[in-house]
Motif scaffolding. Structure first.
Motif, short mmCIF file in Angstrom:
data_model
loop_
_atom_site.label_atom_id
_atom_site.label_comp_id
_atom_site.label_asym_id
_atom_site.label_seq_id
_atom_site.Cartn_x
_atom_site.Cartn_y
_atom_site.Cartn_z
N GLY A 1 0.72 -1.44 -0.18
CA GLY A 1 0.08 0.04 -0.09
C GLY A 1 0.79 1.27 -0.14
O GLY A 1 0.47 2.10 -0.72
N ALA A 2 1.82 1.26 0.82
CA ALA A 2 2.77 2.45 0.84
C ALA A 2 3.38 2.84 -0.49
O ALA A 2 3.68 3.70 -1.12
CB ALA A 2 3.73 2.26 1.89
N ALA A 3 3.96 1.92 -0.85
CA ALA A 3 4.74 1.97 -2.30
C ALA A 3 3.97 2.40 -3.36
O ALA A 3 4.28 3.07 -4.58
CB ALA A 3 5.33 0.35 -2.69
N ILE A 4 2.51 2.08 -3.39
CA ILE A 4 1.53 2.45 -4.36
C ILE A 4 1.28 3.66 -3.94
O ILE A 4 0.86 4.45 -4.93
CB ILE A 4 0.24 1.43 -4.42
N SER A 5 1.24 4.33 -2.69
CA SER A 5 0.40 5.53 -2.49
C SER A 5 1.14 6.85 -2.35
O SER A 5 0.89 7.85 -2.50
CB SER A 5 -0.26 5.29 -0.93
N VAL A 6 2.64 6.38 -1.76
CA VAL A 6 3.30 7.75 -1.22
C VAL A 6 3.63 8.77 -2.47
O VAL A 6 3.67 9.78 -2.06
CB VAL A 6 4.64 7.16 -0.80
N ALA A 7 3.98 8.28 -3.72
CA ALA A 7 4.25 9.22 -4.71
C ALA A 7 2.98 9.97 -5.10
O ALA A 7 3.03 11.30 -5.01
CB ALA A 7 4.70 8.38 -6.07
N TYR A 8 1.83 9.21 -5.20
CA TYR A 8 0.55 10.04 -5.49
C TYR A 8 0.16 10.91 -4.54
O TYR A 8 -0.18 12.24 -4.76
CB TYR A 8 -0.64 9.12 -5.85
N VAL A 9 0.30 10.89 -3.34
CA VAL A 9 -0.20 11.71 -2.19
C VAL A 9 0.73 12.83 -1.89
O VAL A 9 0.23 13.82 -1.50
CB VAL A 9 -0.13 10.70 -0.88
N THR A 10 2.30 12.53 -2.14
CA THR A 10 3.03 13.61 -1.97
C THR A 10 3.27 14.38 -3.32
O THR A 10 3.95 15.42 -3.22
CB THR A 10 4.28 13.16 -1.27
#
Ligand SMILES: Nc1nc2c(ncn2[C@@H]2O[C@H](COP(=O)(O)OP(=O)(O)O)[C@@H](O)[C@H]2O)c(=O)[nH]1
Ligand SMILES: [Mg+2]
Length: 381
Positions: A340-349
């Motif tokens: 989940g983190a690998a998928i989400s971090v770039a989009y969120v930040t």
């Protein structure tokens, strides 16, 4: 790595494959043909038994309300198997040959709902999950649908595009950036305690050395007892210089000294460690702000552990708000199945993941390649 998520994505593919079979154009054509034939026979009142068309018609009529009844129905039953199957098989083959797969919105509803639940269970951030669903829906229902051979391929290509869209946000070539920057390049590492900042600095120092770049470590973690000794051990093992001050000193001053050392000794990169404390700590944020002012780092990398899932995503957002980051390193990916983190971090930040930590050894640092990750998430093995 990320096996749990991988399973869930392949579950979605199977779901859609099962649902889509009902809606292939061949089946629709067949139904339409049967319906219009039935209408014709109703007009004709008494079916003529000689034509195949009529056999099919009385068959369809019999199935719906039994009105055809009597002798005609008995005769039709005899011809049933052969006549009923032939056009359908032929038309289905034609549909596959032209590569048209029709997926109706309502067939996607349940699989998409299940996919959303699976993504959220895998700690994918809500806005990221929604974005993925939107892209999948659009790719699978949209006019621009590609010519594909199977439903599985259609799902895979939609998932591929949807995942890449969120994972690859802001990607840049880290090595190129280092190569192009004026030396020394100062890189400061932020993130909470225990996530692997110091280890990542040691790994990155080795990664750079493998590519011909020299580096010096500067221990801006003047807060934690034993921090100097810990990073010194890495420096000794890797035969790197470490700049440190006594515990309680000013982190900005240590990193500044690191930069001066690098300038004097022609070192390419300064790797500045910082103390990991609560991201909500004003004190820490003030320190980071001072480092920004005094040292003006070329890059700030946020470090967190993939296993922290949603927490890592939230912290990435908060750190980025407080002291803008250029990219992230996700550690302990070797122990993470959710992804989940690998998928989400770039989009969120809006800032890319640059490296994955994949173990405790110095070589266990992998350049983050979105395309590679997507392929491995959708892979068969
Ligand atoms: N399995 C695994 N462990 C890691 C990884 N990176 C760091 N660690 C471990 O995490 C622990 C904390 O690391 P440390 O660098 O001290 O974290 P810091 O407090 O952020 O500086 C150490 O035991 C490391 O060996 C990784 O990629 N995989
Ligand atoms: Mg540390």
């Amino acid at each position: 790595m990320f096996d749990g998520l991988k399973d869930k994505l392949s579950g979605f593919r199977k779901d859609v494959e099962e649902n889509a079979e009902v809606e292939e154009p061949a089946e629709q054509d067949e139904t339409e043909a049967a319906e219009s034939a039935a209408a014709e026979s109703a007009e004709a009142d008494q079916p003529t038994e000689s034509e195949a068309e009529t056999v099919e018609a009385s068959d369809a009529g019999g199935a719906s309300d039994g009105a055809a009844g009597g002798d005609a129905a008995d005769d039709a039953d005899g011809a049933d198997a052969a006549d009923d199957n032939e056009p359908s098989t032929f038309q289905r083959a034609k549909a596959f040959a032209t590569g048209r797969i029709i997926i109706e919105e309502e067939d996607l509803e349940q699989p998409l709902w299940d996919l959303e639940m699976a993504l959220l269970e895998s700690d994918v951030e809500m806005s990221v999950a929604e974005r993925i669903l939107d892209t999948v829906r659009e790719k699978m229902l949209g006019e621009s649908r590609k010519q594909v051979e199977t439903t599985g391929e259609l799902v895979e290509s939609a998932l591929h595009d949807a995942l890449l869209d969120v994972i690859a946000v802001g990607q840049f070539d880290f090595e190129e950036r280092i190569a192009a920057a004026d030396k020394p390049v100062t890189v400061v590492f932020t993130g909470v305690n225990g996530v692997g900042k110091t280890t990542s600095i040691a790994k990155l120092s080795e990664w750079l050395a493998d590519r011909g770049y020299s580096s010096v470590m500067a221990n801006g973690d003047t807060y934690r007892a034993g921090a100097n000794e810990q990073i010194q051990e890495h420096a000794d093992r890797l035969d790197r210089e470490l700049i440190s001050h006594d515990q309680g000193g000013d982190p900005a001053a240590v990193i500044y000294d690191g930069v001066e050392y690098a300038e004097a000794h022609d070192i390419d990169v300064v790797l500045g460690d910082t103390a990991g404390r609560l991201h909500t700590s004003d004190d820490l944020m003030a320190q980071l702000e001072k480092i920004d002012r005094v040292v003006d780092p070329d890059m700030t990398l946020f470090v967190d552990e993939a296993v922290a899932g949603q927490d890592a995503v939230n912290r990435a957002k908060e750190f980025n708000d407080a002291a803008e980051i250029d990219g992230a390193i996700l550690t302990k990916a070797d122990a993470d199945s959710s992804g989940g983190a690998a998928i989400s971090v770039a989009y969120v930040t809006g800032k890319p993941i640059l490296f994955l930590g994949t173990g405790q050894g110095y070589d266990d640092l992998t350049l983050f390649e979105p395309e590679e990750l997507v392929e491995s998430l959708l892979g068969e093995e």
